[in-house]
Design a protein around this motif. Structure first.
Motif, PDB file in Angstrom:
ATOM      1  N   THR A 232      13.303 -11.106  45.769  1.00  0.00           N
ATOM      2  CA  THR A 232      12.624  -9.954  46.664  1.00  0.00           C
ATOM      3  C   THR A 232      13.041  -8.732  45.927  1.00  0.00           C
ATOM      4  OG1 THR A 232      14.474  -9.577  48.037  1.00  0.00           O
ATOM      5  CG2 THR A 232      12.627 -11.153  48.706  1.00  0.00           C
ATOM      6  N   GLY A 233      13.946  -8.297  45.160  1.00  0.00           N
ATOM      7  CA  GLY A 233      14.435  -6.994  44.699  1.00  0.00           C
ATOM      8  C   GLY A 233      13.754  -6.966  43.308  1.00  0.00           C
ATOM      9  N   VAL A 234      14.289  -6.857  42.290  1.00  0.00           N
ATOM     10  CA  VAL A 234      13.897  -6.344  41.166  1.00  0.00           C
ATOM     11  C   VAL A 234      12.743  -7.228  40.686  1.00  0.00           C
ATOM     12  CG1 VAL A 234      14.480  -6.476  38.561  1.00  0.00           C
ATOM     13  CG2 VAL A 234      16.381  -5.939  40.034  1.00  0.00           C
ATOM     14  N   PRO A 235      12.543  -8.891  40.611  1.00  0.00           N
ATOM     15  CA  PRO A 235      11.287  -9.132  40.259  1.00  0.00           C
ATOM     16  C   PRO A 235      10.010  -8.477  40.796  1.00  0.00           C
ATOM     17  CG  PRO A 235      12.905 -10.785  40.663  1.00  0.00           C
ATOM     18  CD  PRO A 235      13.539  -9.605  41.181  1.00  0.00           C
ATOM     19  N   ASN A 236       9.895  -8.412  41.970  1.00  0.00           N
ATOM     20  CA  ASN A 236       8.872  -7.671  42.733  1.00  0.00           C
ATOM     21  C   ASN A 236       8.433  -6.343  42.444  1.00  0.00           C
ATOM     22  OD1 ASN A 236       8.280 -10.271  44.068  1.00  0.00           O
ATOM     23  ND2 ASN A 236       9.264  -9.530  46.079  1.00  0.00           N
ATOM     24  N   ASN A 237       9.529  -5.635  42.178  1.00  0.00           N
ATOM     25  CA  ASN A 237       9.426  -4.198  42.295  1.00  0.00           C
ATOM     26  C   ASN A 237       9.176  -3.971  40.547  1.00  0.00           C
ATOM     27  OD1 ASN A 237      10.627  -1.411  41.015  1.00  0.00           O
ATOM     28  ND2 ASN A 237      11.006  -1.384  43.440  1.00  0.00           N
ATOM     29  N   GLU A 238       9.383  -4.808  39.606  1.00  0.00           N
ATOM     30  CA  GLU A 238       9.120  -4.758  38.320  1.00  0.00           C
ATOM     31  C   GLU A 238       7.556  -5.178  38.139  1.00  0.00           C
ATOM     32  OE1 GLU A 238      11.682  -4.842  35.152  1.00  0.00           O
ATOM     33  OE2 GLU A 238      12.239  -3.299  36.590  1.00  0.00           O
ATOM     34  N   GLU A 239       7.251  -6.162  39.096  1.00  0.00           N
ATOM     35  CA  GLU A 239       5.877  -6.638  38.733  1.00  0.00           C
ATOM     36  C   GLU A 239       4.808  -5.471  39.154  1.00  0.00           C
ATOM     37  OE1 GLU A 239       5.324 -10.086  40.976  1.00  0.00           O
ATOM     38  OE2 GLU A 239       6.625 -11.418  39.513  1.00  0.00           O
ATOM     39  N   GLN A 240       5.274  -4.779  40.345  1.00  0.00           N
ATOM     40  CA  GLN A 240       4.573  -3.765  41.033  1.00  0.00           C
ATOM     41  C   GLN A 240       4.440  -2.516  40.140  1.00  0.00           C
ATOM     42  OE1 GLN A 240       2.461  -3.539  43.279  1.00  0.00           O
ATOM     43  NE2 GLN A 240       2.006  -1.541  43.308  1.00  0.00           N
ATOM     44  N   ASN A 241       5.639  -2.278  39.391  1.00  0.00           N
ATOM     45  CA  ASN A 241       5.414  -0.952  38.611  1.00  0.00           C
ATOM     46  C   ASN A 241       4.898  -1.124  37.283  1.00  0.00           C
ATOM     47  OD1 ASN A 241       7.175   0.975  40.087  1.00  0.00           O
ATOM     48  ND2 ASN A 241       9.048  -0.231  39.493  1.00  0.00           N
ATOM     49  N   LEU A 242       4.834  -2.468  36.720  1.00  0.00           N
ATOM     50  CA  LEU A 242       3.976  -2.855  35.713  1.00  0.00           C
ATOM     51  C   LEU A 242       2.577  -2.929  35.889  1.00  0.00           C
ATOM     52  CD1 LEU A 242       5.983  -5.579  34.098  1.00  0.00           C
ATOM     53  CD2 LEU A 242       5.675  -3.412  33.096  1.00  0.00           C
ATOM     54  N   ARG A 243       2.290  -3.176  37.185  1.00  0.00           N
ATOM     55  CA  ARG A 243       0.642  -3.026  37.616  1.00  0.00           C
ATOM     56  C   ARG A 243       0.215  -1.650  37.860  1.00  0.00           C
ATOM     57  NH1 ARG A 243       1.738  -7.635  40.964  1.00  0.00           N
ATOM     58  NH2 ARG A 243       2.411  -6.410  42.628  1.00  0.00           N
ATOM     59  N   SER A 244       1.280  -0.637  38.463  1.00  0.00           N
ATOM     60  CA  SER A 244       0.723   0.564  38.623  1.00  0.00           C
ATOM     61  C   SER A 244       1.038   1.484  37.353  1.00  0.00           C
ATOM     62  CB  SER A 244       1.598   1.135  39.688  1.00  0.00           C
ATOM     63  OG  SER A 244       2.815   1.029  39.320  1.00  0.00           O
ATOM     64  N   LYS A 245       1.902   1.274  36.610  1.00  0.00           N
ATOM     65  CA  LYS A 245       1.899   2.123  35.490  1.00  0.00           C
ATOM     66  C   LYS A 245       2.435   1.266  34.231  1.00  0.00           C
ATOM     67  CE  LYS A 245       6.015   3.929  38.034  1.00  0.00           C
ATOM     68  NZ  LYS A 245       5.233   3.759  39.423  1.00  0.00           N
ATOM     69  N   PRO A 246       1.622   0.378  33.607  1.00  0.00           N
ATOM     70  CA  PRO A 246       1.920  -0.624  32.532  1.00  0.00           C
ATOM     71  C   PRO A 246       2.730   0.071  31.397  1.00  0.00           C
ATOM     72  CG  PRO A 246      -0.242  -0.261  32.926  1.00  0.00           C
ATOM     73  CD  PRO A 246       0.228   0.502  33.822  1.00  0.00           C
ATOM     74  N   LEU A 247       2.031   0.935  30.734  1.00  0.00           N
ATOM     75  CA  LEU A 247       2.590   1.497  29.414  1.00  0.00           C
ATOM     76  C   LEU A 247       4.218   2.184  29.746  1.00  0.00           C
ATOM     77  CD1 LEU A 247      -0.649   2.937  27.741  1.00  0.00           C
ATOM     78  CD2 LEU A 247       0.673   0.786  27.478  1.00  0.00           C
ATOM     79  N   ALA A 248       4.105   3.233  30.672  1.00  0.00           N
ATOM     80  CA  ALA A 248       5.345   3.961  30.800  1.00  0.00           C
ATOM     81  C   ALA A 248       6.396   3.075  31.448  1.00  0.00           C
ATOM     82  CB  ALA A 248       4.957   5.125  31.886  1.00  0.00           C
ATOM     83  N   GLN A 253      11.644  -0.215  30.428  1.00  0.00           N
ATOM     84  CA  GLN A 253      11.928  -1.442  30.230  1.00  0.00           C
ATOM     85  C   GLN A 253      12.935  -1.710  29.091  1.00  0.00           C
ATOM     86  OE1 GLN A 253       8.775  -4.341  31.287  1.00  0.00           O
ATOM     87  NE2 GLN A 253       9.623  -4.847  33.206  1.00  0.00           N
ATOM     88  N   GLU A 254      12.320  -1.231  27.918  1.00  0.00           N
ATOM     89  CA  GLU A 254      12.673  -1.448  26.416  1.00  0.00           C
ATOM     90  C   GLU A 254      13.895  -0.659  26.306  1.00  0.00           C
ATOM     91  OE1 GLU A 254       9.426  -0.301  24.099  1.00  0.00           O
ATOM     92  OE2 GLU A 254       8.371  -2.137  24.349  1.00  0.00           O
ATOM     93  N   THR A 255      14.091   0.468  27.081  1.00  0.00           N
ATOM     94  CA  THR A 255      15.381   1.499  26.722  1.00  0.00           C
ATOM     95  C   THR A 255      16.541   1.269  27.835  1.00  0.00           C
ATOM     96  OG1 THR A 255      14.355   3.195  27.883  1.00  0.00           O
ATOM     97  CG2 THR A 255      13.988   2.929  25.454  1.00  0.00           C
ATOM     98  N   THR A 256      16.150   0.758  29.123  1.00  0.00           N
ATOM     99  CA  THR A 256      17.022   0.755  30.302  1.00  0.00           C
ATOM    100  C   THR A 256      17.418  -0.304  31.107  1.00  0.00           C
ATOM    101  OG1 THR A 256      15.797   2.924  30.631  1.00  0.00           O
ATOM    102  CG2 THR A 256      17.255   2.175  32.379  1.00  0.00           C
TER     103      THR A 256
END
Length: 266
Positions: A232-248, A253-256
């Motif tokens: 429920t933590g990282v996976p859901n949050n990552e999916e939501q962030n990729l949907r809302s601001k995919p490029l940024a 993700q690539e650096t942090t």
């Protein structure tokens, strides 16, 4: 073994019944307002309920009980209040991750959310194992391990509070709309709040090692790590962030580092 009032098994059973009842009431409310995000608030607030039940019914050494129960109350009340402030401002707008679940589950959403809410109640009691173990300890001396556990807890408590405040301040600035928070603790981890939440449970585990059967408390940080990084933590949050601001967010993700604070990749 009889289930006497001060028995940890009796306290666990009573806590489970209480948490399941609370989550049933929360589910009915969530169903009415069509916002399952309220479960996060009451998941955190269930721990103070368990703590009060345990404090008044357990038979352990009082100074130790006061110390460990104070740690649980402070950490989980802070988290519960933080989540309440985050959720209460948009009760009419369900968080993206729960909207996605509702969409995936379709006409089974209400039933599945009920099971999900009850699972949260069960996880409350499983995670409270260190509390149950420590408050049953009759030894009249506080050991060095318990002080070390309390010190780790303190670092985690202030680290999580700082991460939450940094993210809240970032989101409050209208100039940051559509951007990714990568300042402060968020520069070193994509989820420093989750990392310090997990570290809190490491502190409880170390504290419990000074008590009989304390090694069993390892289940708490292990379960918390699994929930935060796989469920429920990282996976859901990552999916939501990729949907809302995919490029940024993809660049972030690539650096942090995803979880453990670490210098950025070059």
């Amino acid at each position: 073994m009889s289930l006497q009032t001060g028995n940890p098994l009796f306290i666990a059973l009573l806590s489970l019944i209480t948490c399941c009842f609370i989550m049933t009431m929360v589910w009915l409310w969530a169903k009415k307002i069509k916002n399952a995000g309220v479960v996060d608030v009451f998941w955190a607030l269930n721990f103070p309920v368990i703590t009060l039940i345990t404090f008044f019914l357990s038979d352990g050494f009082d100074p130790r009980k006061i110390l460990i129960c104070s740690m649980f109350l402070l950490a989980e009340l802070r988290l519960g209040i933080h989540l309440w402030q985050r959720v209460i401002g948009h009760l009419d707008e369900e968080e993206g991750r729960y909207q996605q679940l509702r969409k995936e589950w379709g006409n089974k959403a209400d039933r599945n959310f009920f099971v999900f809410f009850q699972f949260q109640a069960i996880s409350n009691v499983i995670l409270a194992i260190p509390l149950l173990i420590v408050t049953a300890n009759l030894s009249p001396e506080i050991s060095i391990l318990e002080f070390i556990g309390a010190a780790v807890w303190a670092v985690a408590f202030f680290g999580e509070m700082m991460a939450d405040r940094q993210l809240a301040a970032f989101k409050k600035d209208p100039n940051n709309k559509g951007k990714v928070c990568d300042t402060g603790l968020w520069y070193y981890s994509r989820h420093p709040n989750y990392f310090f939440e997990w570290l809190t449970w490491i502190g409880y585990f170390i504290f419990a090692l000074a008590s009989p059967w304390g090694i069993l408390a390892v289940i708490s940080p292990a379960v918390m790590l699994y929930l935060l990084t796989r469920v429920t933590g990282v996976p859901n949050n990552e999916e939501q962030n990729l949907r809302s601001k995919p490029l940024a967010y993809k660049k972030y993700q690539e650096t942090t580092s995803a979880f453990f604070p670490w210098p950025k990749k070059k």
